[in-house]
Design a protein around this motif. Structure first.
Motif, PDB file in Angstrom:
ATOM      1  N   GLY A 166       0.823  -1.217   0.000  1.00  0.00           N
ATOM      2  CA  GLY A 166       0.000   0.000   0.000  1.00  0.00           C
ATOM      3  C   GLY A 166       0.844   1.249   0.000  1.00  0.00           C
ATOM      4  O   GLY A 166       0.554   2.211  -0.738  1.00  0.00           O
ATOM      5  N   VAL A 167       1.893   1.246   0.824  1.00  0.00           N
ATOM      6  CA  VAL A 167       2.778   2.429   0.875  1.00  0.00           C
ATOM      7  C   VAL A 167       3.500   2.607  -0.449  1.00  0.00           C
ATOM      8  O   VAL A 167       3.646   3.736  -0.962  1.00  0.00           O
ATOM      9  CB  VAL A 167       3.786   2.270   2.031  1.00  0.00           C
ATOM     10  CG1 VAL A 167       4.856   3.358   1.951  1.00  0.00           C
ATOM     11  CG2 VAL A 167       3.062   2.326   3.367  1.00  0.00           C
ATOM     12  N   GLU A 168       3.926   1.514  -1.054  1.00  0.00           N
ATOM     13  CA  GLU A 168       4.619   1.592  -2.340  1.00  0.00           C
ATOM     14  C   GLU A 168       3.705   2.178  -3.427  1.00  0.00           C
ATOM     15  O   GLU A 168       4.134   3.012  -4.239  1.00  0.00           O
ATOM     16  CB  GLU A 168       5.093   0.199  -2.739  1.00  0.00           C
ATOM     17  CG  GLU A 168       5.908   0.185  -4.023  1.00  0.00           C
ATOM     18  CD  GLU A 168       6.391  -1.202  -4.385  1.00  0.00           C
ATOM     19  OE1 GLU A 168       7.141  -1.342  -5.365  1.00  0.00           O
ATOM     20  OE2 GLU A 168       6.002  -2.158  -3.677  1.00  0.00           O
ATOM     21  N   LYS A 169       2.442   1.793  -3.437  1.00  0.00           N
ATOM     22  CA  LYS A 169       1.477   2.317  -4.407  1.00  0.00           C
ATOM     23  C   LYS A 169       1.270   3.812  -4.214  1.00  0.00           C
ATOM     24  O   LYS A 169       1.238   4.591  -5.191  1.00  0.00           O
ATOM     25  CB  LYS A 169       0.149   1.569  -4.252  1.00  0.00           C
ATOM     26  CG  LYS A 169      -0.911   1.998  -5.245  1.00  0.00           C
ATOM     27  CD  LYS A 169      -2.173   1.159  -5.048  1.00  0.00           C
ATOM     28  CE  LYS A 169      -3.262   1.596  -6.025  1.00  0.00           C
ATOM     29  NZ  LYS A 169      -4.509   0.805  -5.822  1.00  0.00           N
ATOM     30  N   GLN A 170       1.142   4.240  -2.948  1.00  0.00           N
ATOM     31  CA  GLN A 170       0.954   5.674  -2.681  1.00  0.00           C
ATOM     32  C   GLN A 170       2.197   6.480  -3.045  1.00  0.00           C
ATOM     33  O   GLN A 170       2.103   7.611  -3.535  1.00  0.00           O
ATOM     34  CB  GLN A 170       0.602   5.867  -1.205  1.00  0.00           C
ATOM     35  CG  GLN A 170      -0.763   5.303  -0.826  1.00  0.00           C
ATOM     36  CD  GLN A 170      -1.096   5.514   0.635  1.00  0.00           C
ATOM     37  OE1 GLN A 170      -0.369   6.193   1.342  1.00  0.00           O
ATOM     38  NE2 GLN A 170      -2.212   4.952   1.066  1.00  0.00           N
ATOM     39  N   LEU A 171       3.381   5.888  -2.789  1.00  0.00           N
ATOM     40  CA  LEU A 171       4.624   6.586  -3.158  1.00  0.00           C
ATOM     41  C   LEU A 171       4.725   6.770  -4.676  1.00  0.00           C
ATOM     42  O   LEU A 171       5.163   7.824  -5.175  1.00  0.00           O
ATOM     43  CB  LEU A 171       5.825   5.813  -2.633  1.00  0.00           C
ATOM     44  CG  LEU A 171       6.063   5.871  -1.111  1.00  0.00           C
ATOM     45  CD1 LEU A 171       7.177   4.916  -0.716  1.00  0.00           C
ATOM     46  CD2 LEU A 171       6.410   7.299  -0.685  1.00  0.00           C
ATOM     47  N   ILE A 172       4.333   5.735  -5.419  1.00  0.00           N
ATOM     48  CA  ILE A 172       4.377   5.846  -6.893  1.00  0.00           C
ATOM     49  C   ILE A 172       3.406   6.912  -7.386  1.00  0.00           C
ATOM     50  O   ILE A 172       3.741   7.727  -8.264  1.00  0.00           O
ATOM     51  CB  ILE A 172       4.044   4.479  -7.524  1.00  0.00           C
ATOM     52  CG1 ILE A 172       5.183   3.483  -7.217  1.00  0.00           C
ATOM     53  CG2 ILE A 172       3.838   4.612  -9.029  1.00  0.00           C
ATOM     54  CD1 ILE A 172       4.872   2.072  -7.667  1.00  0.00           C
TER      55      ILE A 172
END
Length: 456
Positions: free
Chosen positions: A210-216
């Protein structure tokens, strides 16, 4: 049997030592032995001077021998007796000598073997002690009876050792079973801890995605904003190089674009910390018990008068009726101390609580006020773990094992539930004097017993 043996001895005495047959017209030598005349003269044939007796080797001075008329008559009687049917039956029942075929009537104490009368006169047997069978049997029967007593004692000792060995075997099996149960319990606990760890790992993986998706997504917004800034910068630089008329043409749009710029917010994420710790000293509890376990005994001299202390001073129960007053009692509160105290080091003891009731476990300073109406508390120099009724009712075995650990130098006291190897509670303080293990039972706990035990 006695008659047959007597008759056999009589026949042996009526026999010639040389021909081994019944004496015929017997003669007697100077030494008193009897022979057939033809047998003794044949034995002395060719000898001169002295003539040795064939039985005892006594040297007879000449060949003159006396006829023994009485023995001759007795020999005839023996011969007649030996021809009767009953006598023949007795002879058949008596074992015969394998060498001389005569009844075995004597016993050699040296070689421990049966002999006949003819064996007695052989040169090898003259110095040996030969006794009648009846006498030998009575002597050896007494000896065997003494052996029976000794062997019975040895058998009883062996049976006791065997029973002890069987008990030790069962004790080893019981301990092994207990160790396996404890190991199974710990494995289940560790398995549960590992399952919790797997769950935490899965949660962290989901959170990471989830954090990786938001960072992208946030990076894409920032990239677009940078692109717009770059275009606006190029456009303004070009405007500045134009003529006055061209510069002022469309200047409003440029001002509006600059004024509406909004920088995207930088994505910020705080990871949720998840952890699951083993109970304090869980894996080291066995080692701690082995290294620091001590043997305690209760001190009946300062026990409350209502307490009943066992003969081995390991257990205490509350009596339904008050005992005699004890002027040396610890306090008026129902309590007792151990005979041992500690003013240094690390110590571990185990208490088994059985029954239903309320008790207090712990230890106190040696200077605790004596024989006063006070209840135990840290303010009164006493630290304890309290166990009440409802907890005992939850223990299916009716027993509860509590471990108490004292680290004097660190000033720490810890209590453990040894039924499931869990940490219960701990205290910290500064210790400056001798400490005594403390045990107390509420007056309402008539069926409660506290025992000091040793855990292997």
């Amino acid at each position: 049997m006695a008659f047959a043996a007597s008759l056999a001895k009589l026949q042996a005495e009526a026999s010639c030592p040389i021909c081994l047959d019944h004496l015929r017209d017997p003669v007697t030598t100077e030494c008193g032995h009897n022979f057939c005349p033809s047998c003794i003269h044949q034995r002395w044939e060719g000898l001169q001077g002295t003539f040795p007796c064939p039985v005892c080797l006594h040297h007879c001075p000449d060949r003159s021998l006396k006829r023994n008329a009485q023995l001759c008559y007795m020999t005839e009687i023996v011969q007649q007796s030996s021809t009767s049917g009953s006598q023949r039956k007795l002879q058949e029942e008596i074992p015969l000598c394998g060498k001389h075929h005569e009844p075995l009537t004597l016993f050699c104490e040296k070689d421990l073997e049966l002999l006949c009368a003819q064996c007695k006169v052989s040169s090898k047997r003259q110095d040996q002690r030969l006794i009648p069978i009846e006498e030998a049997a009575a002597s050896h029967r007494r000896m065997l009876k003494r052996h029976i007593g000794a062997l019975t004692n040895h058998l009883e000792v062996a049976e006791t050792v065997y029973k002890r060995q069987v008990a030790n075997t069962w004790e080893v099996k019981r301990k092994m079973k207990k160790m396996m149960e404890e190991l199974d319990f710990e494995c289940e606990e560790l398995k549960f801890f590992l399952e919790i760890e797997d769950e935490i790992d899965n949660n962290l993986l989901i959170e990471e995605k989830g954090v990786e998706k938001q960072l992208i997504e946030n990076g894409r917004h920032i990239s677009n904003h940078m692109f717009r800034l770059s275009n606006l910068l190029s456009e303004i630089e070009d405007k500045c190089l134009q003529s006055d008329l061209d510069l002022l043409t469309g200047i409003e749009r440029i001002h509006n674009s600059y004024g509406n710029l909004e920088t995207p917010a930088v994505f910020s994420c705080e990871l949720k910390k998840e952890s699951y710790n083993l109970p304090p000293n869980y894996l080291g509890l066995h080692k701690m018990i082995r290294m620091f376990q001590v043997d305690l005994t209760l001190d009946p001299q300062i026990a409350h008068p209502s307490f009943n202390i066992s003969s081995d001073r390991k257990s205490v129960t509350y009596r339904t009726s008050d005992g005699l007053p004890n002027p040396h009692a610890l306090t008026s509160y129902p309590a007792v101390l151990s005979s041992e105290g500690f003013n240094a080091g690390r110590h571990f003891w185990v208490v088994n609580i059985k029954g239903i009731g309320e008790c207090l476990l712990g230890f106190c300073k040696e200077s605790i006020p004596r024989n006063t109406l006070i209840s135990p508390s840290p303010s009164n120099a006493c630290w304890q773990y309290q166990q009440k009724n409802e907890v005992f009712r939850l223990v299916c075995t009716g027993q509860h094992k509590i471990g108490v650990f004292l680290d004097y130098e660190l000033g720490e006291i810890s209590f453990y539930n040894l039924n499931n190897r869990s940490f219960l509670i701990g205290f910290s303080d500064i210790f400056t004097e001798k400490f005594m293990p403390y045990f107390s039972i509420a007056s309402s706990s008539e069926s409660l017993t506290i025992s000091i035990i040793r855990v292997e």
